[in-house]
Design an enzyme around this catalytic site. Structure first.
Site, short mmCIF file in Angstrom:
data_model
loop_
_atom_site.label_atom_id
_atom_site.label_comp_id
_atom_site.label_asym_id
_atom_site.label_seq_id
_atom_site.Cartn_x
_atom_site.Cartn_y
_atom_site.Cartn_z
CE LYS A 1 5.24 -0.32 -6.36
NZ LYS A 1 4.36 -1.04 -7.41
CG ASP A 2 0.61 0.96 -5.84
OD1 ASP A 2 0.89 1.11 -6.91
OD2 ASP A 2 0.15 -0.26 -4.58
CB SER B 1 6.02 -3.14 -14.68
OG SER B 1 6.57 -1.79 -15.16
CG LEU B 2 2.88 -1.78 -19.58
CD1 LEU B 2 1.68 -0.98 -20.55
CD2 LEU B 2 2.49 -2.66 -20.40
NE ARG B 3 8.77 1.47 -13.51
CZ ARG B 3 9.76 0.56 -13.16
NH1 ARG B 3 11.47 1.02 -13.23
NH2 ARG B 3 9.87 -0.43 -12.09
NE ARG B 4 9.48 -3.47 -11.96
CZ ARG B 4 9.24 -3.94 -10.55
NH1 ARG B 4 7.57 -4.58 -10.75
NH2 ARG B 4 9.47 -2.85 -9.65
NE ARG C 1 -1.99 -7.99 -11.57
CZ ARG C 1 -2.87 -7.55 -11.59
NH1 ARG C 1 -4.02 -7.98 -12.30
NH2 ARG C 1 -3.16 -7.07 -10.53
NE ARG D 1 3.57 -9.52 -8.33
CZ ARG D 1 3.37 -8.20 -8.75
NH1 ARG D 1 4.76 -8.01 -9.85
NH2 ARG D 1 2.76 -7.67 -8.50
CB CYS E 1 -0.15 3.18 -11.92
SG CYS E 1 -0.01 5.09 -10.65
#
Length: 318
Positions: free
Chosen positions: A87-88, A136-139, A156, A162, A249
């Site tokens: 994914k990266d 994550s902007l997607r989440r 981050r 985290r 990404c």
């Protein structure tokens, strides 16, 4: 027949994070079993994404955020190949490099991890105003769509950092990848595997991508022994979808893929950051047409308004 390689040392590149090393050492161990006469040596480095922890990922810029240093080392011959969380890995690679192998995928879904005070609660049972941590902007976009009352706060750092911030009470819950938690033997922290109906996963999530030089046939033959064809087919479709949308990404693009027999089904989503606008579509076809299906679905998404969403996000996050 075994690849034609003489006894030698092959140098594997990896980031220094705990998860990256677990993944790289797995690859090292599997290759060592297959090629006992070769010495596989791991070389580590820190990426730009590892060093800059006080800025949102979307604001750093995503071109090679976690991969560029490793790619430079491959091109100058310091290492022979690099292991990435797929994914990266950007969908457009530097000239001279290629995605040589995709390994069998761990569960690609997202995971809800909660503070102790919310033990036993799923996403829909968390209180209004709950503070959810994600980088994550997607989440973020998909969760905002389904849970507009939540507050979202950037988070981050590596996995342990985290989790510590969560346990200290800075967040009510955080969203992580199921795969990362399982690979670090932290699967017991997963409160809920987030269903695809709420959050489609990142392109390539849960799979490892092994990148190598395009002209290095010996190395390619070695790493190809780890290829998991169904995972590769799914990920090629996902990456084609992302590439055609020209999304990096750090954009709110999610996917889901399923293979049944020779049939592959790809679902893709593009979401606005406020979660108000979603473009979602599904395509099915032969596994042999994975790239074409990804391209076709992306073009359909553009026609349905995805390009306008991505252009607006690009302007907002510059």
């Amino acid at each position: 027949m075994s690849p034609n390689v003489a006894t030698r040392t092959i140098r594997i590149g990896s980031r220094k994070s705990q998860l990256a090393l677990v993944q790289t050492h797995w690859v090292q161990g599997e290759l060592q079993k297959r090629f006992p006469d070769i010495n596989f040596e791991v070389k580590t480095m820190e990426s730009k994404g590892d060093k800059i922890l006080d800025v949102s990922l979307s604001k750093i810029g995503d071109k090679g955020l976690f991969t560029q240093e490793l790619e430079d080392d491959m091109l100058n011959g310091t290492i022979d190949f690099a292991v990435h969380s797929l994914k990266d890995l950007p969908t457009r690679l530097p000239e001279g490099l290629m995605l040589g192998c995709v390994t069998e995928r761990e569960d690609p879904a997202d995971a809800l991890v909660v503070h102790a005070k919310h033990a036993g609660k799923t996403l829909d049972q968390l209180p209004e105003g709950a503070i959810i941590g994600t980088s994550s902007l997607r989440r973020l976009a998909q969760l905002r769509h389904h849970f507009p009352s939540f507050q979202f706060k950037d988070i981050r750092g590596n996995l342990n950092t985290r989790l510590r911030k969560l346990d200290e009470g800075q967040y009510d819950a955080i969203i992580l990848a199921v795969a990362g938690l399982k690979r670090l033997d932290m699967g017991d922290r997963i409160q809920q595997v987030v269903p695809a109906s709420i959050s489609l996963h990142a392109v390539g999530q849960g799979a490892l991508g092994i990148e190598c030089r395009t002209n290095d046939d010996e190395i390619l033959a070695v790493i190809k022994t780890l290829e998991h064809v169904p995972t590769a087919q799914r990920c090629y479709a996902e990456r084609a979808f992302l590439r055609e949308l020209e999304g990096g990404c750090q954009v709110p693009i999610g996917v889901n893929t399923v293979i049944e027999g020779d049939n592959l089904t790809l679902t893709g989503i593009v979401a606005s950051l406020d979660g108000q606008t979603l473009v979602k579509d599904t395509i099915s076809g032969s596994v042999d047409q994975a790239d074409e299906m990804g391209n076709t679905l992306a073009k359909r998404a553009k026609d349905a308004g995805a390009q306008e969403i991505l252009d607006a996000i690009a302007a907002e996050t510059r």
